[in-house]
Design a protein around this motif. Structure first.
Motif, PDB file in Angstrom:
ATOM      1  N   TRP A 165      13.301  45.140  18.694  1.00  0.00           N
ATOM      2  CA  TRP A 165      13.994  44.108  18.192  1.00  0.00           C
ATOM      3  C   TRP A 165      15.205  43.905  18.845  1.00  0.00           C
ATOM      4  N   LYS A 166      14.799  43.261  19.993  1.00  0.00           N
ATOM      5  CA  LYS A 166      16.249  43.016  20.953  1.00  0.00           C
ATOM      6  C   LYS A 166      16.120  41.882  21.144  1.00  0.00           C
ATOM      7  N   LEU A 167      17.469  41.370  21.337  1.00  0.00           N
ATOM      8  CA  LEU A 167      17.993  40.184  21.922  1.00  0.00           C
ATOM      9  C   LEU A 167      17.537  39.502  23.210  1.00  0.00           C
ATOM     10  N   ASP A 168      16.995  39.189  23.475  1.00  0.00           N
ATOM     11  CA  ASP A 168      17.105  38.514  25.195  1.00  0.00           C
ATOM     12  C   ASP A 168      17.876  37.589  25.610  1.00  0.00           C
ATOM     13  N   LEU A 169      19.335  38.148  25.492  1.00  0.00           N
ATOM     14  CA  LEU A 169      20.466  36.638  26.276  1.00  0.00           C
ATOM     15  C   LEU A 169      20.200  35.953  26.765  1.00  0.00           C
ATOM     16  N   ASP A 170      19.235  36.093  28.120  1.00  0.00           N
ATOM     17  CA  ASP A 170      18.951  35.021  29.118  1.00  0.00           C
ATOM     18  C   ASP A 170      18.101  33.835  28.716  1.00  0.00           C
ATOM     19  N   LYS A 171      17.014  34.368  27.353  1.00  0.00           N
ATOM     20  CA  LYS A 171      16.831  33.155  27.017  1.00  0.00           C
ATOM     21  C   LYS A 171      17.440  32.011  25.856  1.00  0.00           C
ATOM     22  N   VAL A 172      19.019  33.303  25.547  1.00  0.00           N
ATOM     23  CA  VAL A 172      19.882  31.860  24.648  1.00  0.00           C
ATOM     24  C   VAL A 172      20.224  31.273  25.224  1.00  0.00           C
ATOM     25  N   LYS A 173      20.203  31.696  26.859  1.00  0.00           N
ATOM     26  CA  LYS A 173      21.284  30.656  27.471  1.00  0.00           C
ATOM     27  C   LYS A 173      20.135  29.651  28.451  1.00  0.00           C
ATOM     28  N   TRP A 212       7.174  51.356  12.527  1.00  0.00           N
ATOM     29  CA  TRP A 212       7.971  50.506  12.352  1.00  0.00           C
ATOM     30  C   TRP A 212       9.323  50.910  13.165  1.00  0.00           C
ATOM     31  N   VAL A 213      10.285  49.941  13.480  1.00  0.00           N
ATOM     32  CA  VAL A 213      11.462  50.868  14.507  1.00  0.00           C
ATOM     33  C   VAL A 213      12.270  50.543  14.116  1.00  0.00           C
ATOM     34  N   HIS A 214      12.887  51.799  13.973  1.00  0.00           N
ATOM     35  CA  HIS A 214      13.674  52.600  12.999  1.00  0.00           C
ATOM     36  C   HIS A 214      14.805  51.640  12.776  1.00  0.00           C
ATOM     37  N   PRO A 215      15.282  51.367  11.688  1.00  0.00           N
ATOM     38  CA  PRO A 215      16.922  50.121  11.794  1.00  0.00           C
ATOM     39  C   PRO A 215      18.066  50.445  12.055  1.00  0.00           C
ATOM     40  N   SER A 216      18.848  50.136  12.906  1.00  0.00           N
ATOM     41  CA  SER A 216      19.876  50.384  13.398  1.00  0.00           C
ATOM     42  C   SER A 216      21.569  50.659  12.213  1.00  0.00           C
ATOM     43  N   GLY A 217      21.416  49.499  11.302  1.00  0.00           N
ATOM     44  CA  GLY A 217      21.733  49.481  10.449  1.00  0.00           C
ATOM     45  C   GLY A 217      21.296  48.456   8.955  1.00  0.00           C
ATOM     46  N   ALA A 228      17.859  45.274  12.743  1.00  0.00           N
ATOM     47  CA  ALA A 228      18.429  45.529  14.149  1.00  0.00           C
ATOM     48  C   ALA A 228      20.406  44.970  13.896  1.00  0.00           C
ATOM     49  N   LEU A 229      20.735  45.848  15.297  1.00  0.00           N
ATOM     50  CA  LEU A 229      21.973  45.463  15.103  1.00  0.00           C
ATOM     51  C   LEU A 229      22.893  45.358  16.465  1.00  0.00           C
ATOM     52  N   LEU A 230      23.226  44.134  16.702  1.00  0.00           N
ATOM     53  CA  LEU A 230      23.698  43.747  18.117  1.00  0.00           C
ATOM     54  C   LEU A 230      25.155  45.187  19.081  1.00  0.00           C
ATOM     55  N   ASN A 231      24.696  45.443  19.589  1.00  0.00           N
ATOM     56  CA  ASN A 231      25.903  46.724  20.478  1.00  0.00           C
ATOM     57  C   ASN A 231      26.757  45.716  20.578  1.00  0.00           C
ATOM     58  N   GLU A 232      27.924  46.228  20.898  1.00  0.00           N
ATOM     59  CA  GLU A 232      29.210  46.102  21.900  1.00  0.00           C
ATOM     60  C   GLU A 232      29.101  45.041  22.405  1.00  0.00           C
ATOM     61  N   ASP A 233      28.331  45.343  23.687  1.00  0.00           N
ATOM     62  CA  ASP A 233      28.080  44.460  25.045  1.00  0.00           C
ATOM     63  C   ASP A 233      27.344  43.270  24.465  1.00  0.00           C
ATOM     64  N   GLU A 234      25.780  43.505  23.896  1.00  0.00           N
ATOM     65  CA  GLU A 234      25.666  42.534  23.184  1.00  0.00           C
ATOM     66  C   GLU A 234      26.495  41.703  23.171  1.00  0.00           C
ATOM     67  N   VAL A 235      27.151  41.961  22.227  1.00  0.00           N
ATOM     68  CA  VAL A 235      28.390  41.109  21.306  1.00  0.00           C
ATOM     69  C   VAL A 235      29.182  40.337  22.385  1.00  0.00           C
ATOM     70  N   ILE A 275      25.084  28.885  18.073  1.00  0.00           N
ATOM     71  CA  ILE A 275      24.155  30.047  18.248  1.00  0.00           C
ATOM     72  C   ILE A 275      25.026  30.228  16.814  1.00  0.00           C
ATOM     73  N   ILE A 276      23.194  30.959  16.050  1.00  0.00           N
ATOM     74  CA  ILE A 276      23.252  31.139  14.414  1.00  0.00           C
ATOM     75  C   ILE A 276      22.239  32.380  15.427  1.00  0.00           C
ATOM     76  N   PHE A 277      22.751  33.662  14.343  1.00  0.00           N
ATOM     77  CA  PHE A 277      22.346  34.871  14.016  1.00  0.00           C
ATOM     78  C   PHE A 277      22.842  36.003  13.144  1.00  0.00           C
ATOM     79  N   ASN A 278      22.237  36.598  12.923  1.00  0.00           N
ATOM     80  CA  ASN A 278      22.294  37.800  11.452  1.00  0.00           C
ATOM     81  C   ASN A 278      22.274  39.091  12.053  1.00  0.00           C
ATOM     82  N   SER A 279      24.281  39.725  11.720  1.00  0.00           N
ATOM     83  CA  SER A 279      23.342  41.555  12.517  1.00  0.00           C
ATOM     84  C   SER A 279      24.206  42.381  11.600  1.00  0.00           C
ATOM     85  N   PRO A 280      24.117  43.742  11.198  1.00  0.00           N
ATOM     86  CA  PRO A 280      22.726  43.578  11.181  1.00  0.00           C
ATOM     87  C   PRO A 280      21.248  42.641  10.823  1.00  0.00           C
ATOM     88  N   ASN A 281      20.205  42.491  11.359  1.00  0.00           N
ATOM     89  CA  ASN A 281      19.816  41.952  10.818  1.00  0.00           C
ATOM     90  C   ASN A 281      19.038  41.817   9.750  1.00  0.00           C
TER      91      ASN A 281
END
Length: 391
Positions: A149-157, A314-319, A178-185, A167-173
């Motif tokens: 459940w990773k966000l593809d930042l290239d698709k956002v670009k 399932w993908v284990h929830p991050s948050g 799913a949780l965006l990490n520090e680098d992704e944010v 740009i609208i997103f939800n984290s933890p989703n």
């Protein structure tokens, strides 16, 4: 002010699609004995929260008069909320009667038919529906299940247009966990900043998750054009208070959103504001209890999915306290979910509610009675397997 009036006039003739999740809950939530699809933490009794009051807040509670409150929210409450956002003060906070109102007022203030919005999905429906209603166009970017459940930042670009405003997103989703990490944010902020775009970050589940989880700074603290949303409903387990808020460095935007609130709730419940103040001052105790419930329930879930790996994945929830489960079953999940509720009183949320294809469902593991609910669910699944072609 004319702009806001014209938007309200436009809203008066709008027709919104059925809110699938809320409609589903309205039919089933209060009939269910076990809310195994719920998205909030274990609730508290009023007595439990009042017992946490310090001398100051107890005096405020006992002398409270039931008049109108300040549109922005109680100054004491906003000051306490600001402690959750490094670098922000009380005048960077605007309170609402729940998160839904905060989404509505913010989107109505920022979006119009000349604007374009980007929405990360799956998500709470109003994040998408209201963007579609108020913006001229919307592009959705789906989280990638195959990549956890990773966000593809290239698709956002690639989705950005000259008129992209938000740009609208939800984290933890919700519903994936799913949780965006520090680098992704940071990278998302860099993308938004380079195009002078606002970010709306739904952080309703922030601070809720495994006890060992460490939390990065909220987006509103990191970017001048970011709006962070949160509520008392999820991490704090106090949905009945109907208190939400947004935080932003942009005070001009905050004032614009406040004007929109004049046409909705106007102000919040004084009772709810005081209880929220008490809970936030005791947040370490409140959050510790809720995160320990999740520790226990996730451990039980890990064992359950390990024992039933041929049936579920399932993908284990991050948050947060929800996750999205895939069920290896021939019966459509909507039919199975209804039969499960009718026969056991256990409620799950079919993935179709979030416009997710396949036999998926949202599971919520923030309640104390989750182990009992899961046991009833497993018993029913085992019986179902024997009585059908499913195995």
């Amino acid at each position: 002010m004319t702009t806001h009036l014209s938007k309200i006039t436009l809203f008066s003739i709008m027709k919104f699609p059925t809110f699938k999740l809320e409609e589903y809950f309205s039919h089933s939530e209060f009939k269910a004995s076990y809310l195994m699809g719920s998205s909030d933490a274990e609730s508290f009794s009023l007595q439990e929260i009042l017992a946490l009051a310090d001398d100051d807040t107890r005096s405020i509670w006992e002398t409270l008069r039931l008049g109108y409150t300040e549109v922005q929210g109680s100054p004491l409450l906003r000051n306490e909320i600001a402690h959750l956002y490094p670098g922000l003060q009380a005048d960077n906070i605007l309170c609402f009667a729940g998160g839904e109102e905060a989404i509505f007022c913010t989107f109505l203030s920022l979006l119009n038919k000349e604007t374009h919005a980007i929405v990360v999905t799956p998500c709470y429906q109003s994040l998408h529906t209201l963007a579609l209603s108020f913006a001229g166009s919307v592009t959705t970017i789906a989280l990638d299940e195959a990549q956890g459940w990773k966000l593809d930042l290239d698709k956002v670009k690639d989705a950005i247009r000259p008129n992209t405003t938000l740009i609208i997103f939800n984290s933890p989703n919700n519903p994936t966990g799913a949780l965006l990490n520090e680098d992704e944010v940071k990278n998302l902020i860099d993308i938004a900043s380079s195009h002078d775009i606002y970010i709306f970050s739904d952080e309703a589940y922030r601070l809720l998750g495994r006890s060992s989880l460490t939390w990065d700074a909220p987006v509103a603290s990191l970017y001048p054009k970011a709006i962070s949303l949160s509520v008392m409903s999820k991490a704090f387990g106090m949905a009945g208070l109907r208190i939400g808020w947004i935080a932003t460095q942009n005070k001009e935007l905050l004032k614009s959103i406040e004007f929109t609130k004049h046409y909705t709730s106007i102000c919040n419940s004084g009772l709810s504001e005081v209880v929220s103040l008490i809970a936030l001052r005791a947040k370490d105790i409140v959050l510790k209890r809720n995160c320990e419930i999740i520790d226990n329930n996730l451990s039980i879930l890990d064992n359950f999915f390990g024992d039933n790996h041929t049936r579920f994945s399932w993908v284990h929830p991050s948050g947060g306290c929800v996750g999205l489960v895939t069920f290896n079953i021939a019966t459509p999940i909507d039919i199975f979910a209804q039969e499960l509720l009718d026969n056991t009183g256990v409620l799950i949320i079919p993935g179709s509610i979030f416009d997710i294809e396949g036999n998926t469902f949202r599971i919520g593991f923030g309640r104390k009675n989750f182990p009992e609910a899961l046991e009833k669910f497993e018993t029913y699944v085992n019986r179902y397997a024997k009585e059908s072609s499913y195995s």
